[in-house]
Design a protein around this motif. Structure first.
Motif, mmCIF file in Angstrom:
data_model
loop_
_atom_site.group_PDB
_atom_site.id
_atom_site.type_symbol
_atom_site.label_atom_id
_atom_site.label_comp_id
_atom_site.label_asym_id
_atom_site.label_seq_id
_atom_site.Cartn_x
_atom_site.Cartn_y
_atom_site.Cartn_z
ATOM 1 N N GLU A 5 65.741 -95.743 71.591
ATOM 2 C CA GLU A 5 67.216 -94.816 71.432
ATOM 3 C C GLU A 5 67.081 -94.073 70.359
ATOM 4 O OE1 GLU A 5 68.974 -97.341 73.650
ATOM 5 O OE2 GLU A 5 70.504 -95.770 72.693
ATOM 6 N N THR A 6 67.748 -92.732 69.916
ATOM 7 C CA THR A 6 68.051 -92.175 69.365
ATOM 8 C C THR A 6 68.647 -91.731 67.989
ATOM 9 O OG1 THR A 6 67.485 -90.368 71.393
ATOM 10 C CG2 THR A 6 68.371 -89.544 69.948
ATOM 11 N N LYS B 14 66.152 -85.365 65.456
ATOM 12 C CA LYS B 14 66.520 -86.006 66.266
ATOM 13 C C LYS B 14 65.107 -86.385 66.598
ATOM 14 C CE LYS B 14 67.543 -84.971 70.540
ATOM 15 N NZ LYS B 14 68.490 -84.815 71.459
ATOM 16 N N SER C 137 63.864 -89.382 69.657
ATOM 17 C CA SER C 137 64.692 -89.676 70.693
ATOM 18 C C SER C 137 63.480 -90.696 70.784
ATOM 19 C CB SER C 137 63.948 -88.966 72.161
ATOM 20 O OG SER C 137 64.937 -86.549 71.636
ATOM 21 N N ASP C 138 63.878 -91.243 71.797
ATOM 22 C CA ASP C 138 62.969 -92.054 72.691
ATOM 23 C C ASP C 138 61.592 -92.754 71.436
ATOM 24 O OD1 ASP C 138 60.088 -92.759 75.091
ATOM 25 O OD2 ASP C 138 62.090 -94.358 74.422
ATOM 26 N N SER C 139 62.895 -93.464 70.474
ATOM 27 C CA SER C 139 62.337 -94.076 69.348
ATOM 28 C C SER C 139 60.963 -95.340 69.606
ATOM 29 C CB SER C 139 63.395 -94.291 67.670
ATOM 30 O OG SER C 139 63.928 -93.803 67.583
ATOM 31 N N SER D 147 62.928 -83.621 67.365
ATOM 32 C CA SER D 147 63.287 -82.157 67.732
ATOM 33 C C SER D 147 63.885 -81.334 66.454
ATOM 34 C CB SER D 147 64.081 -81.911 68.609
ATOM 35 O OG SER D 147 64.818 -82.625 68.600
ATOM 36 N N THR E 124 69.877 -89.408 64.392
ATOM 37 C CA THR E 124 69.178 -88.004 63.636
ATOM 38 C C THR E 124 69.721 -88.082 62.816
ATOM 39 O OG1 THR E 124 70.539 -87.565 65.761
ATOM 40 C CG2 THR E 124 70.424 -86.157 63.408
ATOM 41 N N ARG F 75 58.524 -85.545 70.948
ATOM 42 C CA ARG F 75 59.985 -86.608 70.815
ATOM 43 C C ARG F 75 60.667 -85.841 69.714
ATOM 44 N NH1 ARG F 75 59.552 -91.283 68.922
ATOM 45 N NH2 ARG F 75 57.155 -91.646 67.980
ATOM 46 N N THR G 231 60.637 -78.022 67.900
ATOM 47 C CA THR G 231 60.192 -79.204 68.930
ATOM 48 C C THR G 231 59.046 -79.927 68.912
ATOM 49 O OG1 THR G 231 62.081 -78.936 70.330
ATOM 50 C CG2 THR G 231 60.262 -80.094 71.063
#
Lengths: 111, 116
Positions: free
Chosen positions: B17-18, B78, B80-82, B65, B20, B63, B60
């Motif tokens: 999951e993502t 952020k 992404s794709d933890s 950013s 922040t 994964r 960026t």
């Protein structure tokens, strides 16, 4: 290879003793920093130096002292005036450009 | 004086999951750098991503950013794709760009837990 070296990795201090943590860099960086990190907490600035023979207090300088006699070296002394010195200590340096370097840290424990 | 604030002491995310992480800062300077560092249990500081204040484009790195809002003095990370290996403490940091000296200031850190 250029880098920043902290020693020792682990240090034990008796009550009332002064101890010195070493930080050496061969990156030709002008600025060097000392931070303290307590469990689960952030990095608090103790002292920093921008040039040889000059240094400034950070946010928690009481009970600590430093020297900057050489560009490569920035030792930190934890004096007996520091009542709660048990913590992780991290040294960093910064030169021209946008990147800094960090040591691997010293874990100081009062016994 | 410059300050950096991370208001989330702990965060958790499900693997893949993502998430922040938030960071705000205060400065009167116009030229500076912002960084996100990762500190795993080994305590070694690892640079994740950096942003120059004069660049409007968000940085960026694979994964990772950032959402850099200069007017609001906000700099969120952020992920992404933890992945399980992302679990660590993350620090937001600020440094002036006007010289090669000056303070390097860190936030309080956010501990990220990644759940399988």
């Amino acid at each position: 290879d250029g880098g920043i070296t902290q020693s020792p990795k682990y240090l034990f201090r008796k009550e009332g003793q002064n101890v010195t943590l070493s930080c050496e860099q061969n990156l030709n960086h002008d600025a060097m920093y000392w931070y303290r990190q307590d469990p689960g907490q952030g990095l608090r600035l103790i002292y920093y130096s921008q040039i040889v023979n000059d240094f400034q207090k950070g946010d928690i300088a009481e009970g600590y002292s430093v020297s900057r006699e050489k560009k490569e070296s920035f030792p930190l002394t934890v004096t007996s005036a520091q009542k709660n010195p048990t913590a992780f200590y991290l040294c960093a340096s910064w030169g021209l450009g946008r990147l800094g370097a960090f040591g691997s840290g010293t874990r100081l424990t009062v016994v | 004086a410059q300050t950096v604030t991370q208001s989330q002491p702990e965060m958790s995310v499900q693997e893949a999951e993502t998430v922040t992480l938030s960071c705000t800062y205060d400065t009167s300077e116009s030229d500076y750098y912002l960084f996100w560092y990762k500190q795993p249990p080994s305590r070694q500081m690892i640079l994740v991503i950096r942003q120059e204040a004069y660049k409007q484009q968000n940085a960026t790195e694979n994964r990772f950013s950032v959402n850099f809002q200069k007017a609001a003095k906000s700099f969120s990370l952020k992920i992404s794709d933890s992945q399980l290996g992302d679990a660590a403490m993350y620090f937001c940091a600020y440094r002036t760009a006007s010289s090669n000296t000056g303070k390097l200031i860190f936030g309080q850190g956010t501990t990220l837990q990644v759940k399988p």
